[in-house]
Motif scaffolding. Structure first.
Motif, PDB file in Angstrom:
ATOM      1  N   HIS A  42       0.725  -1.190  -0.081  1.00 60.89           N
ATOM      2  CA  HIS A  42      -0.027   0.073   0.056  1.00 60.89           C
ATOM      3  C   HIS A  42       0.711   1.213  -0.068  1.00 60.89           C
ATOM      4  O   HIS A  42       0.430   2.457  -0.449  1.00 60.89           O
ATOM      5  CB  HIS A  42      -0.963   0.023   1.283  1.00 60.89           C
ATOM      6  N   SER A  43       2.047   1.230   0.492  1.00 56.33           N
ATOM      7  CA  SER A  43       2.897   2.345   0.499  1.00 56.33           C
ATOM      8  C   SER A  43       3.927   2.361  -0.496  1.00 56.33           C
ATOM      9  O   SER A  43       4.714   3.276  -0.610  1.00 56.33           O
ATOM     10  CB  SER A  43       3.832   2.567   1.856  1.00 56.33           C
ATOM     11  N   GLN A  44       4.107   1.328  -1.434  1.00 57.68           N
ATOM     12  CA  GLN A  44       4.947   1.044  -2.265  1.00 57.68           C
ATOM     13  C   GLN A  44       6.440   1.318  -1.787  1.00 57.68           C
ATOM     14  O   GLN A  44       7.285   1.833  -2.438  1.00 57.68           O
ATOM     15  CB  GLN A  44       4.931   2.043  -3.649  1.00 57.68           C
ATOM     16  N   TRP A  71       6.310   9.724   4.627  1.00 54.32           N
ATOM     17  CA  TRP A  71       4.990   9.513   5.141  1.00 54.32           C
ATOM     18  C   TRP A  71       5.103   8.432   6.290  1.00 54.32           C
ATOM     19  O   TRP A  71       4.576   8.405   7.390  1.00 54.32           O
ATOM     20  CB  TRP A  71       4.151   9.167   3.994  1.00 54.32           C
ATOM     21  N   LEU A  72       5.924   7.521   6.083  1.00 59.74           N
ATOM     22  CA  LEU A  72       5.774   6.042   6.958  1.00 59.74           C
ATOM     23  C   LEU A  72       6.573   6.761   8.227  1.00 59.74           C
ATOM     24  O   LEU A  72       6.272   6.203   9.230  1.00 59.74           O
ATOM     25  CB  LEU A  72       6.399   5.075   6.216  1.00 59.74           C
ATOM     26  N   ALA A  88      -2.602   9.384  18.286  1.00 60.02           N
ATOM     27  CA  ALA A  88      -3.912   9.112  17.725  1.00 60.02           C
ATOM     28  C   ALA A  88      -3.958   9.441  15.995  1.00 60.02           C
ATOM     29  O   ALA A  88      -4.144   8.734  15.218  1.00 60.02           O
ATOM     30  CB  ALA A  88      -5.089  10.000  18.235  1.00 60.02           C
ATOM     31  N   ARG A  89      -3.235  10.677  15.580  1.00 61.84           N
ATOM     32  CA  ARG A  89      -2.699  10.723  14.272  1.00 61.84           C
ATOM     33  C   ARG A  89      -1.927   9.718  13.692  1.00 61.84           C
ATOM     34  O   ARG A  89      -2.367   9.269  12.627  1.00 61.84           O
ATOM     35  CB  ARG A  89      -2.050  12.101  14.190  1.00 61.84           C
ATOM     36  N   GLY A  90      -1.066   9.115  14.428  1.00 63.46           N
ATOM     37  CA  GLY A  90      -0.176   7.949  14.122  1.00 63.46           C
ATOM     38  C   GLY A  90      -1.096   6.744  13.759  1.00 63.46           C
ATOM     39  O   GLY A  90      -0.963   6.045  12.696  1.00 63.46           O
ATOM     40  N   PHE A  91      -1.980   6.522  14.746  1.00 65.02           N
ATOM     41  CA  PHE A  91      -2.704   5.177  14.323  1.00 65.02           C
ATOM     42  C   PHE A  91      -3.877   5.499  13.157  1.00 65.02           C
ATOM     43  O   PHE A  91      -4.243   4.486  12.534  1.00 65.02           O
ATOM     44  CB  PHE A  91      -3.602   4.760  15.799  1.00 65.02           C
ATOM     45  N   GLU A  92      -4.390   6.911  12.867  1.00 62.86           N
ATOM     46  CA  GLU A  92      -5.114   6.912  11.731  1.00 62.86           C
ATOM     47  C   GLU A  92      -4.322   6.705  10.595  1.00 62.86           C
ATOM     48  O   GLU A  92      -4.907   6.213   9.589  1.00 62.86           O
ATOM     49  CB  GLU A  92      -5.773   8.471  11.885  1.00 62.86           C
ATOM     50  N   MET A  93      -3.142   7.154  10.592  1.00 56.37           N
ATOM     51  CA  MET A  93      -2.158   6.958   9.404  1.00 56.37           C
ATOM     52  C   MET A  93      -2.131   5.555   9.352  1.00 56.37           C
ATOM     53  O   MET A  93      -2.094   4.734   7.891  1.00 56.37           O
ATOM     54  CB  MET A  93      -0.889   7.599   9.413  1.00 56.37           C
ATOM     55  N   LEU A  94      -1.786   4.759  10.450  1.00 59.68           N
ATOM     56  CA  LEU A  94      -1.612   3.247  10.238  1.00 59.68           C
ATOM     57  C   LEU A  94      -2.747   2.400   9.563  1.00 59.68           C
ATOM     58  O   LEU A  94      -2.985   1.691   8.763  1.00 59.68           O
ATOM     59  CB  LEU A  94      -1.293   2.580  11.620  1.00 59.68           C
ATOM     60  N   GLN A  95      -4.147   2.935  10.340  1.00 58.49           N
ATOM     61  CA  GLN A  95      -5.150   2.419   9.778  1.00 58.49           C
ATOM     62  C   GLN A  95      -5.363   2.521   8.286  1.00 58.49           C
ATOM     63  O   GLN A  95      -5.929   1.812   7.594  1.00 58.49           O
ATOM     64  CB  GLN A  95      -6.626   2.814  10.312  1.00 58.49           C
ATOM     65  N   LEU A  96      -5.034   3.857   7.594  1.00 55.40           N
ATOM     66  CA  LEU A  96      -5.218   4.199   6.315  1.00 55.40           C
ATOM     67  C   LEU A  96      -4.248   3.174   5.422  1.00 55.40           C
ATOM     68  O   LEU A  96      -4.788   2.706   4.510  1.00 55.40           O
ATOM     69  CB  LEU A  96      -4.753   5.622   6.074  1.00 55.40           C
ATOM     70  N   VAL A  97      -2.864   3.280   6.010  1.00 54.61           N
ATOM     71  CA  VAL A  97      -2.084   2.263   4.820  1.00 54.61           C
ATOM     72  C   VAL A  97      -2.389   0.836   5.276  1.00 54.61           C
ATOM     73  O   VAL A  97      -1.996   0.113   3.983  1.00 54.61           O
ATOM     74  CB  VAL A  97      -0.484   2.673   5.253  1.00 54.61           C
ATOM     75  N   GLN A  98      -2.917   0.366   6.321  1.00 50.79           N
ATOM     76  CA  GLN A  98      -3.552  -0.837   6.144  1.00 50.79           C
ATOM     77  C   GLN A  98      -4.820  -1.215   5.423  1.00 50.79           C
ATOM     78  O   GLN A  98      -4.856  -2.292   4.840  1.00 50.79           O
ATOM     79  CB  GLN A  98      -3.912  -1.262   7.708  1.00 50.79           C
ATOM     80  N   ARG A 100      -5.930   0.486   2.369  1.00 53.91           N
ATOM     81  CA  ARG A 100      -5.814   0.690   1.148  1.00 53.91           C
ATOM     82  C   ARG A 100      -4.373   1.138   0.709  1.00 53.91           C
ATOM     83  O   ARG A 100      -3.705   1.975   1.491  1.00 53.91           O
ATOM     84  CB  ARG A 100      -6.904   1.786   0.618  1.00 53.91           C
ATOM     85  N   PRO A 101      -4.359   1.407  -0.605  1.00 50.51           N
ATOM     86  CA  PRO A 101      -3.017   1.930  -1.050  1.00 50.51           C
ATOM     87  C   PRO A 101      -2.956   3.572  -0.761  1.00 50.51           C
ATOM     88  O   PRO A 101      -4.009   4.317  -0.886  1.00 50.51           O
ATOM     89  CB  PRO A 101      -3.146   1.631  -2.685  1.00 50.51           C
ATOM     90  N   LEU A 102      -1.715   3.893  -0.437  1.00 50.72           N
ATOM     91  CA  LEU A 102      -1.785   5.460  -0.330  1.00 50.72           C
ATOM     92  C   LEU A 102      -1.893   6.318  -1.613  1.00 50.72           C
ATOM     93  O   LEU A 102      -1.347   5.883  -2.894  1.00 50.72           O
ATOM     94  CB  LEU A 102      -0.478   5.828   0.139  1.00 50.72           C
ATOM     95  N   THR A 103      -2.676   7.380  -1.636  1.00 51.80           N
ATOM     96  CA  THR A 103      -2.894   8.086  -2.948  1.00 51.80           C
ATOM     97  C   THR A 103      -1.933   9.299  -3.124  1.00 51.80           C
ATOM     98  O   THR A 103      -1.274   9.688  -2.104  1.00 51.80           O
ATOM     99  CB  THR A 103      -4.527   8.366  -3.012  1.00 51.80           C
ATOM    100  N   PRO A 104      -1.849   9.710  -4.131  1.00 51.07           N
ATOM    101  CA  PRO A 104      -1.191  11.052  -4.425  1.00 51.07           C
ATOM    102  C   PRO A 104      -1.481  12.011  -3.452  1.00 51.07           C
ATOM    103  O   PRO A 104      -0.923  12.922  -2.972  1.00 51.07           O
ATOM    104  CB  PRO A 104      -1.439  11.565  -5.754  1.00 51.07           C
ATOM    105  N   ASP A 105      -2.807  12.240  -3.219  1.00 47.41           N
ATOM    106  CA  ASP A 105      -3.528  13.232  -2.306  1.00 47.41           C
ATOM    107  C   ASP A 105      -2.674  12.704  -0.749  1.00 47.41           C
ATOM    108  O   ASP A 105      -2.414  13.557   0.053  1.00 47.41           O
ATOM    109  CB  ASP A 105      -4.946  13.025  -2.248  1.00 47.41           C
TER     110      ASP A 105
END
Length: 122
Positions: A42-44, A71-72, A88-98, A100-105
């Motif tokens: 997901h993070s390539q 980003w990682l 909390a922000r870090g765990f939100e990022m972790l949930q995101l990368v787990q 779906r793939p990270l987008t350019p946005d």
């Protein structure tokens, strides 16, 4: 047989190495190879974990595109922060990368994430 030197793909801009506590390794990268692989896909990036560096710590080596590994790095530093808001922000990022793939946005400006992280009181 001709031996060729290892070539770095054009989209790989470098790597970083960070040390985290072994319990944080499981928290961030999971207990199964599939968990780590999902984050890599997901993070390539390519992520290598090596335990016992120094005792009780895990060396995390991440190779890939600059924006992806930055980003990682922000995600890891946020999760390992002592500030609850930053965690909390870090765990939100972790949930995101787990999930779906990270987008350019998602990767639009990882420098702002890092600056925010560095600006927080210690």
């Amino acid at each position: 047989m001709e031996l060729r030197p290892w070539a770095v793909p054009d989209d790989v801009h470098g790597s970083f190495e960070v040390y985290i506590e072994e319990d944080q390794e499981e928290l961030i990268f999971g207990t199964q190879d599939e968990d780590l692989h999902r984050i890599e896909v997901h993070s390539q990036t390519f992520i290598q974990l090596e335990s016992g560096f120094p005792a009780g710590q895990t060396r995390v080596l991440i190779v890939g595109q600059l924006k992806s590994w930055l980003w990682l790095l922000c995600m890891i530093l946020s999760i390992t922060s002592e500030d609850p808001h930053t965690q909390a922000r870090g765990f939100e990022m972790l949930q995101l990368v787990q999930s779906r793939p990270l987008t350019p946005d998602d990767l639009a400006d990882p420098y702002l994430l890092l600056l925010d992280l560095l600006a927080e009181p210690s």
